[in-house]
Design a protein around this motif. Sequence first.
Motif, PDB file in Angstrom:
ATOM      1  N   SER A 144      80.126  72.405  42.511  1.00  0.00           N
ATOM      2  CA  SER A 144      80.595  71.127  41.990  1.00  0.00           C
ATOM      3  C   SER A 144      80.628  70.069  43.084  1.00  0.00           C
ATOM      4  CB  SER A 144      81.999  71.278  41.393  1.00  0.00           C
ATOM      5  OG  SER A 144      82.016  72.268  40.401  1.00  0.00           O
ATOM      6  N   CYS A 145      80.389  68.817  42.696  1.00  0.00           N
ATOM      7  CA  CYS A 145      80.449  67.721  43.669  1.00  0.00           C
ATOM      8  C   CYS A 145      80.821  66.431  42.952  1.00  0.00           C
ATOM      9  CB  CYS A 145      79.106  67.560  44.383  1.00  0.00           C
ATOM     10  SG  CYS A 145      77.766  66.980  43.317  1.00  0.00           S
ATOM     11  N   THR A 146      81.203  65.425  43.741  1.00  0.00           N
ATOM     12  CA  THR A 146      81.418  64.082  43.228  1.00  0.00           C
ATOM     13  C   THR A 146      80.414  63.145  43.879  1.00  0.00           C
ATOM     14  OG1 THR A 146      83.035  63.535  44.949  1.00  0.00           O
ATOM     15  CG2 THR A 146      83.877  64.488  42.904  1.00  0.00           C
ATOM     16  N   LEU A 147      80.003  62.133  43.147  1.00  0.00           N
ATOM     17  CA  LEU A 147      79.010  61.177  43.624  1.00  0.00           C
ATOM     18  C   LEU A 147      79.505  59.759  43.390  1.00  0.00           C
ATOM     19  CD1 LEU A 147      76.132  60.260  44.526  1.00  0.00           C
ATOM     20  CD2 LEU A 147      75.446  60.517  42.118  1.00  0.00           C
ATOM     21  N   HIS A 148      79.526  58.960  44.454  1.00  0.00           N
ATOM     22  CA  HIS A 148      79.750  57.524  44.344  1.00  0.00           C
ATOM     23  C   HIS A 148      78.427  56.826  44.633  1.00  0.00           C
ATOM     24  CE1 HIS A 148      84.008  58.547  44.451  1.00  0.00           C
ATOM     25  NE2 HIS A 148      84.284  57.286  44.138  1.00  0.00           N
ATOM     26  N   PHE A 149      78.064  55.849  43.811  1.00  0.00           N
ATOM     27  CA  PHE A 149      76.797  55.146  44.019  1.00  0.00           C
ATOM     28  C   PHE A 149      77.013  53.631  43.991  1.00  0.00           C
ATOM     29  CE2 PHE A 149      77.210  55.234  39.427  1.00  0.00           C
ATOM     30  CZ  PHE A 149      76.650  54.032  38.994  1.00  0.00           C
ATOM     31  N   ASP A 150      76.140  52.910  44.701  1.00  0.00           N
ATOM     32  CA  ASP A 150      76.217  51.449  44.705  1.00  0.00           C
ATOM     33  C   ASP A 150      74.883  50.876  45.161  1.00  0.00           C
ATOM     34  OD1 ASP A 150      77.330  49.005  44.266  1.00  0.00           O
ATOM     35  OD2 ASP A 150      78.536  48.957  46.086  1.00  0.00           O
ATOM     36  N   GLY A 151      74.568  49.698  44.662  1.00  0.00           N
ATOM     37  CA  GLY A 151      73.357  48.992  45.064  1.00  0.00           C
ATOM     38  C   GLY A 151      73.701  47.627  45.608  1.00  0.00           C
ATOM     39  N   ALA A 152      72.827  47.087  46.459  1.00  0.00           N
ATOM     40  CA  ALA A 152      73.053  45.770  47.046  1.00  0.00           C
ATOM     41  C   ALA A 152      71.747  44.989  47.043  1.00  0.00           C
ATOM     42  CB  ALA A 152      73.590  45.903  48.473  1.00  0.00           C
ATOM     43  N   GLU A 256      86.733  48.000  44.780  1.00  0.00           N
ATOM     44  CA  GLU A 256      87.500  48.398  45.964  1.00  0.00           C
ATOM     45  C   GLU A 256      87.591  49.910  46.128  1.00  0.00           C
ATOM     46  OE1 GLU A 256      90.613  46.862  42.889  1.00  0.00           O
ATOM     47  OE2 GLU A 256      88.574  46.364  43.539  1.00  0.00           O
ATOM     48  N   TYR A 257      87.289  50.653  45.065  1.00  0.00           N
ATOM     49  CA  TYR A 257      87.299  52.104  45.157  1.00  0.00           C
ATOM     50  C   TYR A 257      85.904  52.683  45.391  1.00  0.00           C
ATOM     51  CZ  TYR A 257      91.951  51.515  43.191  1.00  0.00           C
ATOM     52  OH  TYR A 257      93.251  51.131  42.972  1.00  0.00           O
ATOM     53  N   ASN A 258      84.971  51.803  45.701  1.00  0.00           N
ATOM     54  CA  ASN A 258      83.584  52.226  45.898  1.00  0.00           C
ATOM     55  C   ASN A 258      83.037  51.723  47.223  1.00  0.00           C
ATOM     56  OD1 ASN A 258      81.517  53.757  44.609  1.00  0.00           O
ATOM     57  ND2 ASN A 258      80.395  51.887  44.152  1.00  0.00           N
ATOM     58  N   SER A 259      83.924  51.515  48.185  1.00  0.00           N
ATOM     59  CA  SER A 259      83.548  50.852  49.430  1.00  0.00           C
ATOM     60  C   SER A 259      82.576  51.667  50.287  1.00  0.00           C
ATOM     61  CB  SER A 259      84.799  50.523  50.244  1.00  0.00           C
ATOM     62  OG  SER A 259      85.542  51.695  50.517  1.00  0.00           O
ATOM     63  N   GLU A 260      82.703  53.005  50.256  1.00  0.00           N
ATOM     64  CA  GLU A 260      81.812  53.823  51.087  1.00  0.00           C
ATOM     65  C   GLU A 260      80.371  53.739  50.612  1.00  0.00           C
ATOM     66  OE1 GLU A 260      83.354  57.640  52.929  1.00  0.00           O
ATOM     67  OE2 GLU A 260      84.604  57.518  51.150  1.00  0.00           O
ATOM     68  N   ALA A 261      80.165  53.813  49.309  1.00  0.00           N
ATOM     69  CA  ALA A 261      78.809  53.690  48.780  1.00  0.00           C
ATOM     70  C   ALA A 261      78.271  52.284  49.004  1.00  0.00           C
ATOM     71  CB  ALA A 261      78.798  54.034  47.288  1.00  0.00           C
ATOM     72  N   ASP A 262      79.146  51.277  48.890  1.00  0.00           N
ATOM     73  CA  ASP A 262      78.749  49.894  49.140  1.00  0.00           C
ATOM     74  C   ASP A 262      78.261  49.706  50.575  1.00  0.00           C
ATOM     75  OD1 ASP A 262      78.790  46.908  48.469  1.00  0.00           O
ATOM     76  OD2 ASP A 262      80.187  46.993  50.161  1.00  0.00           O
ATOM     77  N   ALA A 263      78.943  50.343  51.515  1.00  0.00           N
ATOM     78  CA  ALA A 263      78.540  50.246  52.921  1.00  0.00           C
ATOM     79  C   ALA A 263      77.163  50.844  53.142  1.00  0.00           C
ATOM     80  CB  ALA A 263      79.568  50.948  53.806  1.00  0.00           C
ATOM     81  N   GLN A 264      76.877  51.961  52.494  1.00  0.00           N
ATOM     82  CA  GLN A 264      75.561  52.599  52.621  1.00  0.00           C
ATOM     83  C   GLN A 264      74.471  51.723  51.996  1.00  0.00           C
ATOM     84  OE1 GLN A 264      75.342  55.343  54.569  1.00  0.00           O
ATOM     85  NE2 GLN A 264      77.544  54.962  54.764  1.00  0.00           N
ATOM     86  N   ALA A 265      74.785  51.087  50.863  1.00  0.00           N
ATOM     87  CA  ALA A 265      73.809  50.218  50.201  1.00  0.00           C
ATOM     88  C   ALA A 265      73.447  49.026  51.074  1.00  0.00           C
ATOM     89  CB  ALA A 265      74.361  49.746  48.858  1.00  0.00           C
ATOM     90  N   ASN A 266      74.439  48.457  51.744  1.00  0.00           N
ATOM     91  CA  ASN A 266      74.170  47.310  52.613  1.00  0.00           C
ATOM     92  C   ASN A 266      73.374  47.707  53.847  1.00  0.00           C
ATOM     93  OD1 ASN A 266      75.526  44.620  51.717  1.00  0.00           O
ATOM     94  ND2 ASN A 266      77.019  46.195  51.184  1.00  0.00           N
ATOM     95  N   LEU A 267      73.603  48.904  54.373  1.00  0.00           N
ATOM     96  CA  LEU A 267      72.787  49.401  55.481  1.00  0.00           C
ATOM     97  C   LEU A 267      71.347  49.628  55.031  1.00  0.00           C
ATOM     98  CD1 LEU A 267      75.211  52.031  57.092  1.00  0.00           C
ATOM     99  CD2 LEU A 267      74.510  49.836  58.077  1.00  0.00           C
ATOM    100  N   ALA A 268      71.175  50.046  53.781  1.00  0.00           N
ATOM    101  CA  ALA A 268      69.845  50.379  53.258  1.00  0.00           C
ATOM    102  C   ALA A 268      68.961  49.152  53.082  1.00  0.00           C
ATOM    103  CB  ALA A 268      69.980  51.112  51.927  1.00  0.00           C
ATOM    104  N   ILE A 269      69.546  47.973  53.019  1.00  0.00           N
ATOM    105  CA  ILE A 269      68.758  46.743  52.867  1.00  0.00           C
ATOM    106  C   ILE A 269      67.745  46.597  54.001  1.00  0.00           C
ATOM    107  CG2 ILE A 269      68.925  44.217  52.986  1.00  0.00           C
ATOM    108  CD1 ILE A 269      71.488  44.413  51.369  1.00  0.00           C
ATOM    109  N   ASN A 270      68.073  47.113  55.162  1.00  0.00           N
ATOM    110  CA  ASN A 270      67.199  46.993  56.338  1.00  0.00           C
ATOM    111  C   ASN A 270      66.105  48.057  56.384  1.00  0.00           C
ATOM    112  OD1 ASN A 270      68.782  44.801  57.416  1.00  0.00           O
ATOM    113  ND2 ASN A 270      70.307  46.319  58.058  1.00  0.00           N
TER     114      ASN A 270
END
Length: 283
Positions: A144-152, A256-270
Amino acid sequence: MAEEKDAFYVVKKRNVVGIYKSFSDIQALLTSSVSSDSLSIYKGYSLPKKTEEYLVAHGLKGAPYSISAANVNERLFGSLHACPYQDPYSAGGRTFDESSSSRNLQGAIQPDTSKLAGSSSFPTNSQPDHALGGSQAELSTCLSCTLHFDGASKGNPGPAGAGAVLRDGNKIYRLREGVGTQTNNVAEYRSLILGLKYALKKGYKHIVVQGDSLLVCNQIQGLWKIKHPNMASLCSEAKELKNKFLSFKISHVAREYNSEADAQANLAINLKDGEVQEDCKSL
Protein backbone atom coordinates in the motif's frame (compact mmCIF):
# COMPACT_ATOMS: atom_id res chain seq x y z
CA MET A 1 -20.21 3.40 18.11
CA ALA A 2 -21.97 1.71 21.03
CA GLU A 3 -19.85 -0.75 22.98
CA GLU A 4 -20.93 -4.40 22.88
CA LYS A 5 -20.50 -6.93 25.65
CA ASP A 6 -17.48 -9.22 25.23
CA ALA A 7 -16.42 -7.45 21.99
CA PHE A 8 -12.75 -6.88 21.26
CA TYR A 9 -10.97 -5.15 18.39
CA VAL A 10 -7.87 -6.27 16.53
CA VAL A 11 -5.87 -3.46 14.92
CA LYS A 12 -3.04 -4.10 12.48
CA LYS A 13 -0.63 -1.22 11.83
CA ARG A 14 2.45 -2.07 9.77
CA ASN A 15 3.95 -5.15 11.44
CA VAL A 16 2.26 -4.72 14.82
CA VAL A 17 -1.08 -6.17 15.93
CA GLY A 18 -2.89 -4.52 18.85
CA ILE A 19 -5.91 -5.86 20.75
CA TYR A 20 -8.34 -3.39 22.33
CA LYS A 21 -11.33 -3.94 24.59
CA SER A 22 -13.06 -0.67 23.70
CA PHE A 23 -13.54 0.97 20.30
CA SER A 24 -13.04 4.38 21.89
CA ASP A 25 -9.44 3.34 22.66
CA ILE A 26 -8.77 3.17 18.92
CA GLN A 27 -9.79 6.76 18.20
CA ALA A 28 -6.40 8.18 19.21
CA LEU A 29 -4.74 5.88 16.69
CA LEU A 30 -6.99 7.07 13.88
CA THR A 31 -6.53 10.78 14.53
CA SER A 32 -2.76 10.51 14.97
CA SER A 33 -2.09 8.28 11.94
CA VAL A 34 -0.27 9.98 9.09
CA SER A 35 -0.91 9.16 5.44
CA SER A 36 1.86 6.56 5.39
CA ASP A 37 0.16 4.54 8.15
CA SER A 38 -2.21 1.84 6.95
CA LEU A 39 -4.66 0.56 9.56
CA SER A 40 -6.80 -2.57 9.37
CA ILE A 41 -9.43 -3.03 12.08
CA TYR A 42 -11.44 -6.17 12.87
CA LYS A 43 -13.93 -7.09 15.58
CA GLY A 44 -14.39 -10.35 17.47
CA TYR A 45 -16.22 -11.58 20.55
CA SER A 46 -15.19 -13.32 23.80
CA LEU A 47 -11.40 -13.24 23.68
CA PRO A 48 -10.31 -16.68 24.93
CA LYS A 49 -8.29 -16.92 28.14
CA LYS A 50 -5.59 -18.94 26.34
CA THR A 51 -5.29 -16.16 23.77
CA GLU A 52 -4.79 -13.57 26.52
CA GLU A 53 -2.07 -15.74 28.05
CA TYR A 54 -0.41 -16.10 24.64
CA LEU A 55 -0.44 -12.33 24.12
CA VAL A 56 1.14 -11.68 27.48
CA ALA A 57 3.83 -14.30 26.78
CA HIS A 58 4.76 -12.55 23.52
CA GLY A 59 5.11 -9.06 24.91
CA LEU A 60 2.43 -7.11 26.74
CA LYS A 61 2.70 -3.40 25.97
CA GLY A 62 0.41 -0.60 24.97
CA ALA A 63 -3.31 -0.72 25.61
CA PRO A 64 -4.03 -3.43 26.34
CA TYR A 65 -2.01 -5.81 24.13
CA SER A 66 0.46 -5.39 21.29
CA ILE A 67 2.50 -8.14 19.59
CA SER A 68 4.39 -8.66 16.38
CA ALA A 69 2.24 -9.69 13.41
CA ALA A 70 4.65 -12.57 12.86
CA ASN A 71 3.33 -14.16 16.06
CA VAL A 72 -0.28 -14.14 14.86
CA ASN A 73 -1.72 -17.42 13.59
CA GLU A 74 -5.05 -18.12 11.99
CA ARG A 75 -6.62 -19.75 15.05
CA LEU A 76 -5.61 -17.13 17.60
CA PHE A 77 -8.69 -14.90 17.49
CA GLY A 78 -11.26 -17.11 15.80
CA SER A 79 -13.89 -15.48 13.61
CA LEU A 80 -13.43 -11.74 13.04
CA HIS A 81 -15.51 -9.16 11.22
CA ALA A 82 -14.14 -6.17 9.32
CA CYS A 83 -14.98 -3.13 11.39
CA PRO A 84 -16.05 0.38 10.22
CA TYR A 85 -13.86 3.18 11.48
CA GLN A 86 -13.08 6.84 10.97
CA ASP A 87 -10.91 7.16 7.88
CA PRO A 88 -7.90 9.42 8.65
CA TYR A 89 -7.60 10.32 4.94
CA SER A 90 -11.18 11.53 4.61
CA ALA A 91 -11.97 15.21 5.08
CA GLY A 92 -14.19 15.76 8.07
CA GLY A 93 -13.58 12.30 9.49
CA ARG A 94 -16.22 10.48 7.46
CA THR A 95 -16.76 6.80 8.04
CA PHE A 96 -14.87 4.18 6.04
CA ASP A 97 -17.20 1.18 5.89
CA GLU A 98 -15.36 -2.07 5.38
CA SER A 99 -17.00 -5.32 4.29
CA SER A 100 -19.06 -6.87 7.08
CA SER A 101 -18.37 -10.45 6.02
CA SER A 102 -16.82 -12.71 8.66
CA ARG A 103 -13.28 -13.92 8.00
CA ASN A 104 -10.28 -14.90 10.10
CA LEU A 105 -7.32 -12.62 10.72
CA GLN A 106 -4.75 -14.86 9.05
CA GLY A 107 -6.34 -14.32 5.63
CA ALA A 108 -5.60 -10.63 5.13
CA ILE A 109 -8.96 -8.92 4.71
CA GLN A 110 -9.05 -6.57 1.74
CA PRO A 111 -11.46 -3.72 2.58
CA ASP A 112 -14.60 -3.12 0.53
CA THR A 113 -13.96 0.56 -0.18
CA SER A 114 -16.89 1.03 -2.54
CA LYS A 115 -18.90 2.74 0.22
CA LEU A 116 -16.34 5.36 1.18
CA ALA A 117 -17.91 8.78 1.64
CA GLY A 118 -16.16 11.97 0.58
CA SER A 119 -13.91 10.41 -2.03
CA SER A 120 -13.95 7.73 -4.67
CA SER A 121 -12.73 4.17 -4.23
CA PHE A 122 -12.37 1.58 -6.94
CA PRO A 123 -11.85 -2.06 -5.92
CA THR A 124 -10.41 -3.85 -8.95
CA ASN A 125 -9.22 -7.35 -9.84
CA SER A 126 -9.53 -9.96 -7.11
CA GLN A 127 -6.33 -11.57 -5.90
CA PRO A 128 -5.47 -14.36 -3.42
CA ASP A 129 -5.36 -13.26 0.22
CA HIS A 130 -2.00 -12.51 1.82
CA ALA A 131 -1.04 -13.77 5.28
CA LEU A 132 -0.73 -11.27 8.10
CA GLY A 133 2.29 -12.98 9.59
CA GLY A 134 5.05 -15.40 8.68
CA SER A 135 7.10 -15.80 5.52
CA GLN A 136 4.45 -17.27 3.21
CA ALA A 137 3.44 -13.94 1.68
CA GLU A 138 4.13 -10.22 1.96
CA LEU A 139 1.97 -8.21 4.31
CA SER A 140 -0.80 -6.42 2.47
CA THR A 141 0.27 -3.15 4.12
CA CYS A 142 3.64 -3.45 2.39
CA LEU A 143 1.74 -3.26 -0.91
CA SER A 144 0.00 0.00 0.00
CA CYS A 145 1.09 3.58 -0.64
CA THR A 146 -0.17 7.16 -0.76
CA LEU A 147 0.37 9.51 -3.68
CA HIS A 148 0.27 13.31 -3.76
CA PHE A 149 0.36 14.89 -7.23
CA ASP A 150 0.58 18.44 -8.57
CA GLY A 151 1.28 20.26 -11.81
CA ALA A 152 2.73 23.71 -12.49
CA SER A 153 2.64 25.97 -15.54
CA LYS A 154 4.28 29.38 -15.86
CA GLY A 155 1.96 31.22 -18.22
CA ASN A 156 -0.86 28.68 -18.58
CA PRO A 157 0.07 27.65 -21.22
CA GLY A 158 3.78 28.01 -20.64
CA PRO A 159 6.79 26.02 -19.39
CA ALA A 160 5.26 23.27 -17.27
CA GLY A 161 6.24 20.49 -14.90
CA ALA A 162 4.71 17.52 -13.12
CA GLY A 163 5.48 16.54 -9.54
CA ALA A 164 4.51 13.55 -7.42
CA VAL A 165 5.33 12.30 -3.91
CA LEU A 166 4.86 8.61 -3.12
CA ARG A 167 4.94 7.21 0.42
CA ASP A 168 4.70 3.86 2.11
CA GLY A 169 5.54 2.98 5.70
CA ASN A 170 9.26 2.81 4.97
CA LYS A 171 10.17 5.15 2.12
CA ILE A 172 9.25 8.39 0.38
CA TYR A 173 9.79 8.85 -3.35
CA ARG A 174 9.90 12.32 -4.94
CA LEU A 175 9.29 12.45 -8.67
CA ARG A 176 9.65 15.24 -11.24
CA GLU A 177 8.93 15.31 -14.98
CA GLY A 178 9.23 18.07 -17.55
CA VAL A 179 6.11 18.34 -19.72
CA GLY A 180 7.13 21.07 -22.19
CA THR A 181 4.84 24.01 -22.90
CA GLN A 182 1.43 23.07 -21.55
CA THR A 183 -1.54 24.28 -19.54
CA ASN A 184 -1.80 23.72 -15.84
CA ASN A 185 -4.52 21.09 -16.31
CA VAL A 186 -2.31 19.03 -18.62
CA ALA A 187 0.51 19.27 -16.09
CA GLU A 188 -1.84 18.08 -13.33
CA TYR A 189 -2.84 15.00 -15.33
CA ARG A 190 0.76 14.28 -16.26
CA SER A 191 1.72 14.38 -12.58
CA LEU A 192 -1.02 11.90 -11.67
CA ILE A 193 0.04 9.58 -14.50
CA LEU A 194 3.68 9.91 -13.44
CA GLY A 195 2.87 8.86 -9.88
CA LEU A 196 0.57 5.98 -10.85
CA LYS A 197 3.13 4.52 -13.29
CA TYR A 198 5.84 4.70 -10.64
CA ALA A 199 3.63 3.07 -8.00
CA LEU A 200 2.87 0.18 -10.33
CA LYS A 201 6.54 -0.13 -11.20
CA LYS A 202 7.34 -0.47 -7.49
CA GLY A 203 4.74 -3.20 -7.08
CA TYR A 204 2.13 -1.38 -5.00
CA LYS A 205 -1.37 -2.88 -5.16
CA HIS A 206 -3.38 -0.44 -3.04
CA ILE A 207 -3.12 3.33 -3.44
CA VAL A 208 -4.61 6.45 -1.87
CA VAL A 209 -4.28 9.51 -4.13
CA GLN A 210 -4.60 13.18 -3.19
CA GLY A 211 -4.24 16.33 -5.28
CA ASP A 212 -5.39 19.95 -5.29
CA SER A 213 -6.80 19.81 -8.84
CA LEU A 214 -10.57 19.60 -8.47
CA LEU A 215 -10.86 19.06 -12.23
CA VAL A 216 -8.62 15.97 -12.26
CA CYS A 217 -10.14 14.45 -9.11
CA ASN A 218 -13.72 14.91 -10.31
CA GLN A 219 -13.07 13.77 -13.87
CA ILE A 220 -11.33 10.61 -12.66
CA GLN A 221 -14.38 9.89 -10.49
CA GLY A 222 -16.73 10.57 -13.40
CA LEU A 223 -18.36 13.49 -11.58
CA TRP A 224 -17.44 16.09 -14.21
CA LYS A 225 -17.79 15.85 -17.96
CA ILE A 226 -14.69 16.06 -20.15
CA LYS A 227 -15.05 18.52 -23.03
CA HIS A 228 -11.49 18.93 -24.32
CA PRO A 229 -10.14 15.99 -26.41
CA ASN A 230 -6.69 16.31 -24.85
CA MET A 231 -8.18 16.05 -21.35
CA ALA A 232 -10.19 13.01 -22.43
CA SER A 233 -7.05 11.25 -23.65
CA LEU A 234 -5.14 11.98 -20.45
CA CYS A 235 -8.09 10.95 -18.26
CA SER A 236 -8.42 7.70 -20.18
CA GLU A 237 -4.72 6.93 -19.66
CA ALA A 238 -4.99 7.67 -15.93
CA LYS A 239 -8.06 5.42 -15.59
CA GLU A 240 -6.28 2.56 -17.35
CA LEU A 241 -3.49 2.83 -14.78
CA LYS A 242 -6.02 3.13 -11.95
CA ASN A 243 -7.66 -0.14 -12.96
CA LYS A 244 -4.38 -2.01 -12.48
CA PHE A 245 -4.53 -1.51 -8.70
CA LEU A 246 -6.47 -3.80 -6.38
CA SER A 247 -7.91 -0.72 -4.70
CA PHE A 248 -7.76 2.95 -5.68
CA LYS A 249 -9.00 5.99 -3.82
CA ILE A 250 -8.72 9.61 -4.96
CA SER A 251 -9.73 12.78 -3.13
CA HIS A 252 -9.27 16.52 -3.45
CA VAL A 253 -7.22 18.39 -0.85
CA ALA A 254 -6.55 22.07 -0.28
CA ARG A 255 -3.38 23.47 -1.82
CA GLU A 256 -1.71 23.97 1.55
CA TYR A 257 -1.82 20.22 2.13
CA ASN A 258 -0.12 19.49 -1.17
CA SER A 259 3.03 21.57 -0.79
CA GLU A 260 5.54 18.74 -1.30
CA ALA A 261 4.12 17.74 -4.66
CA ASP A 262 3.87 21.42 -5.61
CA ALA A 263 7.58 21.87 -4.89
CA GLN A 264 8.46 18.94 -7.16
CA ALA A 265 6.24 20.32 -9.95
CA ASN A 266 7.97 23.69 -9.83
CA LEU A 267 11.40 22.04 -9.96
CA ALA A 268 10.22 20.01 -12.97
CA ILE A 269 9.55 23.16 -15.01
CA ASN A 270 13.31 23.36 -15.65
CA LEU A 271 13.45 19.82 -17.08
CA LYS A 272 13.15 18.88 -20.74
CA ASP A 273 9.84 17.50 -21.98
CA GLY A 274 9.70 13.85 -20.87
CA GLU A 275 12.79 14.08 -18.66
CA VAL A 276 12.17 12.39 -15.29
CA GLN A 277 14.10 12.77 -12.07
CA GLU A 278 13.51 10.88 -8.85
CA ASP A 279 14.95 10.52 -5.40
CA CYS A 280 14.19 8.23 -2.50
CA LYS A 281 14.47 8.70 1.26
CA SER A 282 14.04 6.10 3.97
CA LEU A 283 11.62 7.02 6.76
